[in-house]
Design a protein around this motif. Structure first.
Motif, mmCIF file in Angstrom:
data_model
loop_
_atom_site.group_PDB
_atom_site.id
_atom_site.type_symbol
_atom_site.label_atom_id
_atom_site.label_comp_id
_atom_site.label_asym_id
_atom_site.label_seq_id
_atom_site.Cartn_x
_atom_site.Cartn_y
_atom_site.Cartn_z
ATOM 1 N N LYS A 1 0.595 -1.257 0.048
ATOM 2 C CA LYS A 1 -0.037 -0.099 -0.006
ATOM 3 C C LYS A 1 0.866 1.173 0.038
ATOM 4 C CE LYS A 1 -2.568 2.583 3.735
ATOM 5 N NZ LYS A 1 -1.371 3.044 4.450
ATOM 6 N N CYS B 1 -5.140 7.434 8.694
ATOM 7 C CA CYS B 1 -5.521 6.734 10.016
ATOM 8 C C CYS B 1 -5.461 8.017 10.978
ATOM 9 C CB CYS B 1 -4.795 5.711 10.332
ATOM 10 S SG CYS B 1 -4.868 4.267 9.266
ATOM 11 N N ARG C 1 -0.785 14.407 13.026
ATOM 12 C CA ARG C 1 -0.220 13.927 11.642
ATOM 13 C C ARG C 1 0.262 15.067 10.665
ATOM 14 N NH1 ARG C 1 -2.389 8.849 9.109
ATOM 15 N NH2 ARG C 1 -0.171 8.733 8.264
ATOM 16 N N ARG D 1 -4.697 -0.346 11.315
ATOM 17 C CA ARG D 1 -3.893 -1.397 12.015
ATOM 18 C C ARG D 1 -4.447 -1.789 13.295
ATOM 19 N NH1 ARG D 1 -1.246 -2.427 7.384
ATOM 20 N NH2 ARG D 1 -0.681 -0.393 6.376
ATOM 21 N N ARG E 1 -9.148 -0.791 3.883
ATOM 22 C CA ARG E 1 -7.951 0.324 3.417
ATOM 23 C C ARG E 1 -6.827 -0.126 3.068
ATOM 24 N NH1 ARG E 1 -6.297 4.571 6.788
ATOM 25 N NH2 ARG E 1 -5.036 5.118 4.963
HETATM 26 C C1 LIG Z 1 -1.067 4.761 9.168
HETATM 27 C C2 LIG Z 1 -1.329 4.200 7.800
HETATM 28 O O1 LIG Z 1 -1.748 4.591 6.780
HETATM 29 P P1 LIG Z 1 -2.104 5.928 6.491
HETATM 30 O O2 LIG Z 1 -0.778 6.707 6.571
HETATM 31 O O3 LIG Z 1 -2.443 5.792 4.964
HETATM 32 O O4 LIG Z 1 -3.110 6.670 7.253
HETATM 33 C C3 LIG Z 1 -1.146 2.709 8.162
HETATM 34 O O5 LIG Z 1 -1.024 2.255 7.123
HETATM 35 O O6 LIG Z 1 -1.116 2.238 9.172
#
Ligand SMILES: C=C(OP(=O)(O)O)C(=O)O
Ligand SMILES: CC(=O)N[C@H]1[C@@H](OP(=O)(O)OP(=O)(O)OC[C@H]2O[C@@H](n3ccc(=O)[nH]c3=O)[C@H](O)[C@@H]2O)O[C@H](CO)[C@@H](O)[C@@H]1O
Length: 421
Positions: free
Chosen positions: A22, A119, A124, A372, A398
């Motif tokens: 991914k 997520c 972030r 996760r 996802r």
């Molecule tokens: C944090 C994740 O994905 P993303 O950055 O796409 O939210 C993840 O894959 O655990």
């Protein structure tokens, strides 16, 4: 509403086919949009919801995209892009939407980002991305909800990341690839997915050196063209299947070209799991009680934060006390409460968790707070007595392709259900 229903108690045995990554395919779709000439073919594409959203987003900016699901192949023609807007209703549903900004900046002179999802793991930020674009000459207007990046002709510069951001590194490499002159990115991410993206960009005509060293140099070129590229295997998907073998007392052959589990393998080995490389196949077996473990998450080559949640489930099933220190995200322990509902004994204090195993787990209704934690609850369900129901399954979808089918083929009692509109 998608939910997963798992009835525990079956050991997983057989051959597990590991999907494409991914976190490599999403930047690659963004990279494909940089190509003004030629069509791009991506192989080993994981058929996950984030890829579906990325396809919708690429189509919304004018690219012609075909997702051939059975062939796990994407064909992208980005010769004509028509819109610089990343619309909220798609962009807010996944993190990878931010990876579309370099292509829009170069191809259309601007990117209008109506939102970025992903997520929910605490803060972030995207400041490294936007500060980097500014250093390359872009004008960034950060509104309440919409971010407008204007970029008419970027110029190379020296960039420094306070921490080696994964998507930040990918975005700055892509932005620098079509800028005038040389860009140096210091403290760049070392993740294998970043290196795979660099490999694809290099085939497209980009000039990038230093991948994997932390100091990346990009010499801008005038144009990039479409190429064929095979997405690397997903080390997170592989780690989850290895853990599924570990906590069900099973035995799996993991198939996925060039698979390398790195530190996750060593940690599972410390817990008593046996690994054996058999040519291109990684064999995983566990026929003894699990020992407790200490984990500190870190950027690559440290223990991946994305595997911290599934590992918390494994730790809950180990004989003794395990310690987990989460150092990447400040809100990644929502899983603890859900596992405790199933009978685990996990105490969280800030960025640290103490997992007191082994406690028998009992199935119940639980909530996936993110991708996760969702897959970690599926793992818990595989080892629990009775039935575990996990909502929302969309979060699991996802990042994991055909999860129920792949696990059922290995003997798991798991179904994916859809209800409502
Ligand atoms: C944090 C994740 O994905 P993303 O950055 O796409 O939210 C993840 O894959 O655990
Ligand atoms: C699509 C994708 O590839 N997602 C992965 C990527 O997310 P993502 O690229 O979003 O993660 P980053 O590496 O950027 O973030 C790591 C840390 O740096 C901080 N930070 C990041 C950028 C920034 O501009 N400012 C800032 O402060 C974040 O708040 C976070 O605490 O790497 C994460 C860390 O390995 C993984 O969990 C995600 O699965």
């Amino acid at each position: 509403m998608v939910r997963y229903r798992v009835r525990g108690g079956n050991a997983l045995r057989g051959t597990a086919f590991i999907q494409g990554a991914k976190n490599a395919v999403l930047p690659m779709i963004g990279a494909a949009l940089l190509a003004a000439k030629g069509r791009t073919v991506l192989r080993n594409v994981p058929i996950i919801e984030d890829v579906r959203r990325a396809v919708e987003l690429a189509q919304s900016v004018g690219a012609h995209v075909e997702l051939h699901e059975a062939e796990r192949t994407l064909v992208i023609d980005a010769s004509r892009l028509t819109s610089a807007v990343l619309p909220a209703e798609i962009a807010r549903r996944f993190r990878g939407s931010v990876l579309f900004t370099p292509a829009l900046m170069h191809r259309l002179g601007e990117a209008i980002v109506e939102g970025v999802g992903g997520c929910n793991l605490g803060s972030r930020n995207l400041d490294f991305h936007y500060l980097g674009y500014k250093r390359l000459g872009a004008i960034v207007d950060e509104g309440e909800t919409v971010i407008h990046v204007k970029a008419s002709g970027l110029t190379g510069a020296t960039l420094y990341l306070d921490t080696p951001s994964h998507t930040g590194t990918e975005n700055l490499i892509m932005a620098a690839s079509l800028a005038n002159g040389v860009t140096v990115i210091e403290n760049a991410a070392l993740e294998p997915e970043v290196l795979d993206v660099i490999e694809m960009l290099t085939k497209m005509g980009a000039r990038i050196t230093g991948g994997g060293t932390g100091f990346i140099t990009v010499e801008g070129v005038d144009e990039l063209h479409g190429v064929e590229h095979t997405v690397m295997p997903d080390r997170l998907d592989a780690g989850v299947f290895a853990m599924a073998a570990a906590l069900t007392g099973g035995e799996l052959s993991l198939v996925g070209t060039g698979l390398d589990l790195g530190v996750v393998r060593y940690k599972l080995e410390q817990m008593g799991v046996d690994f054996a490389r058999q040519g291109a196949v990684l064999h995983v077996k566990c026929d003894r009680p699990l020992r407790p473990i200490n984990i500190i998450t870190d950027t690559y080559p440290g223990f991946a934060t994305d595997l911290q949640s599934p590992m918390m489930t494994v730790a809950a099933l180990a004989d003794g006390v395990s310690y987990i220190h989460e150092r990447i995200f400040d809100g990644r322990f929502a899983l603890a409460g859900e596992l405790n509902k199933m009978g685990a004994r996990i105490e969280v204090d800030g960025s640290r968790a103490v997992v007191r195993g082994r406690t028998p787990l009992t199935g119940t209704m639980v909530t996936a707070h993110d991708l996760r934690s969702g897959i970690a609850l599926v793992l818990a369900g595989l080892a629990a007595t009775g039935e575990t129901v996990i909502e929302s399954g969309y979060l699991i979808d996802r990042g994991h392709a055909y999860l129920a089918d792949r696990m059922r083929a290995l003997g798991a009692d798991i179904t994916r259900e859809i209800s409502g509109p």
